[in-house]
Motif scaffolding. Sequence first.
Motif, PDB file in Angstrom:
ATOM      1  N   ASP A 420       0.826  -1.207   0.000  1.00  0.00           N
ATOM      2  CA  ASP A 420       0.000   0.000   0.000  1.00  0.00           C
ATOM      3  C   ASP A 420       0.864   1.262   0.000  1.00  0.00           C
ATOM      4  O   ASP A 420       0.591   2.218  -0.737  1.00  0.00           O
ATOM      5  CB  ASP A 420      -0.919   0.007   1.223  1.00  0.00           C
ATOM      6  N   ASN A 421       1.910   1.261   0.805  1.00  0.00           N
ATOM      7  CA  ASN A 421       2.766   2.438   0.932  1.00  0.00           C
ATOM      8  C   ASN A 421       3.524   2.724  -0.363  1.00  0.00           C
ATOM      9  O   ASN A 421       3.546   3.857  -0.865  1.00  0.00           O
ATOM     10  CB  ASN A 421       3.742   2.250   2.089  1.00  0.00           C
ATOM     11  N   LEU A 422       4.149   1.673  -0.935  1.00  0.00           N
ATOM     12  CA  LEU A 422       4.909   1.857  -2.181  1.00  0.00           C
ATOM     13  C   LEU A 422       4.009   2.269  -3.336  1.00  0.00           C
ATOM     14  O   LEU A 422       4.348   3.159  -4.121  1.00  0.00           O
ATOM     15  CB  LEU A 422       5.651   0.573  -2.534  1.00  0.00           C
ATOM     16  N   LEU A 423       2.853   1.637  -3.433  1.00  0.00           N
ATOM     17  CA  LEU A 423       1.938   1.992  -4.510  1.00  0.00           C
ATOM     18  C   LEU A 423       1.436   3.418  -4.352  1.00  0.00           C
ATOM     19  O   LEU A 423       1.309   4.157  -5.337  1.00  0.00           O
ATOM     20  CB  LEU A 423       0.763   1.015  -4.538  1.00  0.00           C
ATOM     21  N   GLY A 424       1.165   3.832  -3.121  1.00  0.00           N
ATOM     22  CA  GLY A 424       0.721   5.205  -2.894  1.00  0.00           C
ATOM     23  C   GLY A 424       1.751   6.224  -3.366  1.00  0.00           C
ATOM     24  O   GLY A 424       1.388   7.286  -3.897  1.00  0.00           O
ATOM     25  N   LEU A 425       3.036   5.926  -3.177  1.00  0.00           N
ATOM     26  CA  LEU A 425       4.080   6.824  -3.650  1.00  0.00           C
ATOM     27  C   LEU A 425       4.220   6.798  -5.177  1.00  0.00           C
ATOM     28  O   LEU A 425       4.689   7.769  -5.780  1.00  0.00           O
ATOM     29  CB  LEU A 425       5.421   6.447  -3.014  1.00  0.00           C
ATOM     30  N   GLY A 431      -0.534   8.274 -12.661  1.00  0.00           N
ATOM     31  CA  GLY A 431      -1.600   9.157 -13.109  1.00  0.00           C
ATOM     32  C   GLY A 431      -1.167  10.131 -14.183  1.00  0.00           C
ATOM     33  O   GLY A 431      -1.997  10.641 -14.937  1.00  0.00           O
ATOM     34  N   CYS A 432       0.127  10.386 -14.291  1.00  0.00           N
ATOM     35  CA  CYS A 432       0.644  11.324 -15.305  1.00  0.00           C
ATOM     36  C   CYS A 432       0.884  10.660 -16.652  1.00  0.00           C
ATOM     37  O   CYS A 432       1.247  11.351 -17.617  1.00  0.00           O
ATOM     38  CB  CYS A 432       1.932  11.967 -14.809  1.00  0.00           C
ATOM     39  N   CYS A 433       0.738   9.345 -16.731  1.00  0.00           N
ATOM     40  CA  CYS A 433       0.923   8.644 -18.013  1.00  0.00           C
ATOM     41  C   CYS A 433      -0.334   8.843 -18.847  1.00  0.00           C
ATOM     42  O   CYS A 433      -1.264   8.024 -18.820  1.00  0.00           O
ATOM     43  CB  CYS A 433       1.197   7.167 -17.764  1.00  0.00           C
ATOM     44  N   ARG A 434      -0.366   9.924 -19.591  1.00  0.00           N
ATOM     45  CA  ARG A 434      -1.596  10.356 -20.265  1.00  0.00           C
ATOM     46  C   ARG A 434      -1.996   9.471 -21.448  1.00  0.00           C
ATOM     47  O   ARG A 434      -3.133   9.570 -21.929  1.00  0.00           O
ATOM     48  CB  ARG A 434      -1.427  11.789 -20.748  1.00  0.00           C
ATOM     49  N   ALA A 435      -1.088   8.636 -21.948  1.00  0.00           N
ATOM     50  CA  ALA A 435      -1.421   7.768 -23.072  1.00  0.00           C
ATOM     51  C   ALA A 435      -1.720   6.336 -22.644  1.00  0.00           C
ATOM     52  O   ALA A 435      -2.089   5.513 -23.490  1.00  0.00           O
ATOM     53  CB  ALA A 435      -0.283   7.759 -24.090  1.00  0.00           C
ATOM     54  N   LEU A 451      -6.152  -1.037  -2.607  1.00  0.00           N
ATOM     55  CA  LEU A 451      -6.810  -1.335  -3.873  1.00  0.00           C
ATOM     56  C   LEU A 451      -7.757  -0.213  -4.275  1.00  0.00           C
ATOM     57  O   LEU A 451      -7.778   0.200  -5.443  1.00  0.00           O
ATOM     58  CB  LEU A 451      -7.561  -2.656  -3.757  1.00  0.00           C
ATOM     59  N   MET A 452      -8.529   0.314  -3.329  1.00  0.00           N
ATOM     60  CA  MET A 452      -9.466   1.380  -3.661  1.00  0.00           C
ATOM     61  C   MET A 452      -8.722   2.662  -4.029  1.00  0.00           C
ATOM     62  O   MET A 452      -9.184   3.438  -4.870  1.00  0.00           O
ATOM     63  CB  MET A 452     -10.406   1.623  -2.473  1.00  0.00           C
ATOM     64  N   GLN A 453      -7.565   2.883  -3.424  1.00  0.00           N
ATOM     65  CA  GLN A 453      -6.749   4.028  -3.807  1.00  0.00           C
ATOM     66  C   GLN A 453      -6.305   3.895  -5.272  1.00  0.00           C
ATOM     67  O   GLN A 453      -6.288   4.871  -6.027  1.00  0.00           O
ATOM     68  CB  GLN A 453      -5.533   4.128  -2.882  1.00  0.00           C
ATOM     69  N   LEU A 454      -5.969   2.657  -5.662  1.00  0.00           N
ATOM     70  CA  LEU A 454      -5.596   2.395  -7.047  1.00  0.00           C
ATOM     71  C   LEU A 454      -6.776   2.632  -7.981  1.00  0.00           C
ATOM     72  O   LEU A 454      -6.617   3.257  -9.047  1.00  0.00           O
ATOM     73  CB  LEU A 454      -5.104   0.947  -7.172  1.00  0.00           C
TER      74      LEU A 454
END
Length: 534
Positions: A420-425, A431-435, A451-454
Amino acid sequence: MVLSLLSLCASEVVRDHSSSPCWLSFVPMELFRPLLEASLSGCRPLAVGELVQRWPERTLRVRRKPAPNRLCIQALLLAVVRGLLDPRCALQMLDLCGLQGNEGGTGDPMGGWSLTVALCTMVVQARSGAQRAQRERKRCSDLEREQDVKRERAGNHTGDEEVAGSDTCGEEELIPGVRRRMEVERKREPTSTGSGSKQEVKDSEVLVHVRADLFVNARSWERVRGALTTSGPLNLQCRYLRVEEISVSSIKTLLGLLPQQGLLGLDVRYSNIGVAGLAELLPLLSSFPALSSLRLHYCNLDLRREQPDQGEALKELSEGLKQLQELRRLSLTALRLPGQLRVLLSSLPQPLEILELPYLSLSPADLSYLSCSHHTPTLQQLDLSENRLDEDTLSSIRRLLSQASGSLLHLSLSGCGLTDNLLGLLLPSLGCCRALRSLALALNPLSIAGLMQLVRTAVRMPSLRQLLYPNPLEDYQPGLPELPSSAQLLDWPLDDAADINFTSSQINRALKESGRSDLLLTCDLLNYDKDLVD
């Protein structure tokens, strides 16, 4: 899928095979293609055979999706052989590239190995058929010549009797026999424009070029080699070559038999080639100017332990890769090359578009190099599955995603140990991968909260069409370690008593609230296919 009126009419026409003699001779060439597509999609092998045997165009390309039924493909191949002797058939190029389906899949498609064996059998049978036809033509020709000689001798005998009965020479009586012989010889000779009938073609002359993807293993090796060395009316060409469980010498032999202009990719799997074997193959690959894809899966390349001449072998690999001027895809699975990524990738003259490095034991130095390499800004597909990520490598991954944010379409970080911690970082960089169109994060130890954060990040990515998410830790039976590995998550059973529906309802609610009906969220690892979004 909404069918056009032409497709619907074509389906009705080919539905009843008993009516084909009524319409087949009057079909304009523009309708052959929709009729064939209807026959393939409707599994009408008899109609497929009749259409292909008299194909009016020079080129026939069979659509990849949906994969045609096995019986239809067999009927098509048989019709190609029959069409060699059919003057109505104008076929010169048969393109079956990408046609093979999953063996035993829905609709009984023909898999890559079965299709390869069927193609090789077709090439050899066409050669044998041409030889038989040539022998039959020679036999008929000999019979005609023998009859002409007998007819001429009979004429001469009659002339001699007439001479004996009178003093007049009867040379005029020989003229019908000589004229007949001249007419027969003229029929045997091919026309100057090359428009003679197909029955007069030599057995070594190529009439149809067959282009396909070939799948070769130890069981089909001899048959493939025989087809590639057979000269006859069918010429087998290869676009992508996939080999499994065969030796380096056999692979080298196959490469030596393929036309240098046609090969686009080589896929080597489960073959014990080693570093030295790969160093032997790479110089041969440089002779294929269009080669754009190289895939090596489980080929026993392990540099985790010091070995004699290891440095020299790496140098040879680097020199060999440097010669692949058009390489755009490189896939290395389970080769165990920690710390050697710079040696391999820096030698490539052109930036890659597809880079797959699962189970490669990548080191922090490897990821650091990759984040700054000349390949990163052009990457469209990146697979780093089963490479352990931690806080030491997180900055490199974030820099990599930033550099590739404008081009990256498919990303897989499955089984990378993301908590959870690594994924949050990492989520802000994702989110910036616009394509980005597909994202795979299966087999990572996430809780329901992680998971819900994802999911909340995914629904805010407008280009994303598919997300493969992991089952949360709460859904597993008790007994998992605090930080389970991907192998443990894969084998550990889910808890029937756990409220898995609660997880699904939360995900569905977040998806509904975002209005993203175009986004597919799934935890089905076995049926996940990133190509569905293309």
